[in-house]
Write a protein that holds these residues in place. Sequence first.
Motif, PDB file in Angstrom:
ATOM      1  N   LEU A 584       0.829  -1.208   0.000  1.00 14.34           N
ATOM      2  CA  LEU A 584       0.000   0.000   0.000  1.00 14.34           C
ATOM      3  C   LEU A 584       0.863   1.257   0.000  1.00 14.34           C
ATOM      4  N   PRO A 585       0.350   2.347  -0.595  1.00 19.76           N
ATOM      5  CA  PRO A 585       1.035   3.633  -0.428  1.00 19.76           C
ATOM      6  C   PRO A 585       1.187   3.953   1.060  1.00 19.76           C
ATOM      7  N   ALA A 586       2.256   4.589   1.429  1.00 19.31           N
ATOM      8  CA  ALA A 586       2.571   4.829   2.838  1.00 19.31           C
ATOM      9  C   ALA A 586       1.439   5.553   3.556  1.00 19.31           C
ATOM     10  N   SER A 587       0.816   6.553   2.902  1.00 21.00           N
ATOM     11  CA  SER A 587      -0.244   7.323   3.559  1.00 21.00           C
ATOM     12  C   SER A 587      -1.471   6.449   3.827  1.00 21.00           C
ATOM     13  N   VAL A 588      -1.777   5.553   2.896  1.00 21.09           N
ATOM     14  CA  VAL A 588      -2.930   4.664   3.073  1.00 21.09           C
ATOM     15  C   VAL A 588      -2.647   3.642   4.179  1.00 21.09           C
ATOM     16  N   ARG A 589      -1.438   3.117   4.162  1.00 19.19           N
ATOM     17  CA  ARG A 589      -1.106   2.100   5.170  1.00 19.19           C
ATOM     18  C   ARG A 589      -1.121   2.695   6.574  1.00 19.19           C
ATOM     19  N   ARG A 590      -0.650   3.947   6.705  1.00 15.87           N
ATOM     20  CA  ARG A 590      -0.683   4.590   8.031  1.00 15.87           C
ATOM     21  C   ARG A 590      -2.111   4.712   8.538  1.00 15.87           C
ATOM     22  N   THR A 591      -3.044   5.045   7.645  1.00 14.00           N
ATOM     23  CA  THR A 591      -4.448   5.183   8.059  1.00 14.00           C
ATOM     24  C   THR A 591      -5.042   3.831   8.443  1.00 14.00           C
TER      25      THR A 591
END
Length: 675
Positions: A584-591
């Motif tokens: 996943l893109p980093a921003s999506v995975r963080r969420t």
Amino acid sequence: MKKSLSSSVTAVSLVWMGLVFPCTASAAVRQVPQVAQATPQVAQIVVNGHVWSDNVPFVVRNGTDWLPLDVLMQALTASGLQAEYDGRSLLIKNLANLALESLSTPQANTIHMAMDAYVLTNVPVLTWTSNSGKQTYVPVPSVIQVLTHSESGYFVTWKDHRLTLTNDMTGAPSLSEIERVMSQTTEIGDPTEHFMLIGKPVSITIGNGDTVTAAVGMRWPTADGYGQVVFFFHNHQFVGLDSDVEKTEIQSLRATQSGMAFEVTYADYAPDDPMYNPSLPPVTVTFGWDGSTFVPSGRESIPRGALNQLKVRVHRDIQPISYSGVPDEVRTAIRQALPKGGALVNRPGSSSPYLAVDLNADGQDEYVVAYRNGFTMGLLVMGESNGKWKVLWNKALAGTQLSELNAGPMTGDGTEEIAFQSYLGDGANNVLILKWVNGVVKPVLQVTGVADIGDFNQDGVMEVANWVHDTGPLEKIQLYAWDAAKGMYERANNDDFPRYFGGAPLAYDQWVRNSGEKNQVPPKMLDYALASTYEEMGLYNQAVMYAKLGLQQPARAYPENRAFQSILNQAMARQKQAAAYVHLPASVRRTVDRVLLKYSNFYNPPFASTPMVAMNKDGSWRVRVIGGMFHNLVDGRYVLASELAFTVSRDGSSATSLVARNALGQRVWLVNAVQ
């Protein structure tokens, strides 16, 4: 926690069998001064239903009756109890030297009394002097207290100047006691084969109340009815077998016309005889009592042609039924409620058939027993109402032997539930869970299989894993979870319990695989067992591997290829979605991680499996996590869930439409936007 039924003695006055006496923690009667002279009265002592003596002197002082110690010891010995007295301690059947070492010196004009682990200290005694010398008298209430508070199984009464000593261990063994011995007797070569009672036991009772019993047990499970052994009992005690080798067929068992002996008739086979047609005449062997067991009389012996060469072993932890802690009125009510011919069955691993359980959380125990009636099991639940014990539940149930009878808090509402399993055959049990519902006892789960019960996801409520035999070594497993709204156990989603499948099921599959070559288990069955278990564990890479191995086996072999293909398709889909989470893109995975951390159960924070993600047409991400344990505050209380599904925006800036479900697939909360 269950309350203790045998609470410690407190300083109150008791009225018991017409006697009034104060109880303290150390003695059952007031200390009274030694007396030099008194006019004794005459009492009768009855031992095991027979008058042992009708001319026993006793003394009345301070409203209490006193019996001579030496006469009491003789009566105890006649009833089957070993009694010793060293001048300061009366030891009955118990600790012997251990008690002498551990008990302190008694106070003046007192002695200690001990039986089993129950001890009365500083019990007052009287000294009566007559022409024959000095005689020591002990208080009858203290004698009764010691004998009835121990776990001896003795019943004692004192009424109308008659002391009755009844050794409950005399007499014929109950059917449940016989069955318990047989169930713990196994073939040495195959410990899964045990024995079950066939026919009616034969008993002989002699003048002193002693009883000897012989009963025929048949190897079980069995397809042909052959493989039999005679079990011998002295009173309730198992004392031996006719031999430690099975006999092909026992044709008859009967008592001799006189004495303590049994005649057993065996079918005798020539070497080439089929089992259904022995060509040699039957042989009768007389077994006589030698004081400790039964042995063939004279030169008689079991013929070699009667033996099938399979040796058996009796596990020596067999104990008679224990009545410890069960009130007399409860036992009486249960006995009266049993159907005609019903016999209590000891709980597996216990010397007692009685199970105390607080079904309605009122602090008052109900009692549960299992019984056998012919070749059918039954379950009886008794409860107290307005001072009387009545039947709450009593039904005949399928099954030939008791596999489990337990109780405990299963449903998380403060009550206790009853778990019952009886053996049906082919490794299957009749599984029953009983619960108090709206003032009555009712079944909340009844299935066929073998039940494994426990809190498998740490949510505070017990689940039931039902194992059902498939083919060969294969087992089908279905989880059941408590549905509070319906008041029943319902089928749950197996993949919400990855920790459970990583325990007993995986261990079983690995055992089958390691022993597969020796037992010639088909490889395709082994592949299927591991593929399905790894899928339930959420280990999709391993599930895919074993599913592919199974598909390489012959198509006609069991299980069918479509069963492997179903596992393969689902495991590959989830494998792909789990891999997508890693990329996943980093921003999506963080969420995604933030949402999971927010709702992770603080008692059990780590979720069990990798989130599965897939992209929607608009570029947002669907996220699903199964097999975890999550929580949320709903209407002021924490509500648990085992699955989460939500959507994360394309850039990872928001999470919406979060749906939480329990193991039953029911939605337990909804969050439109995660803050």
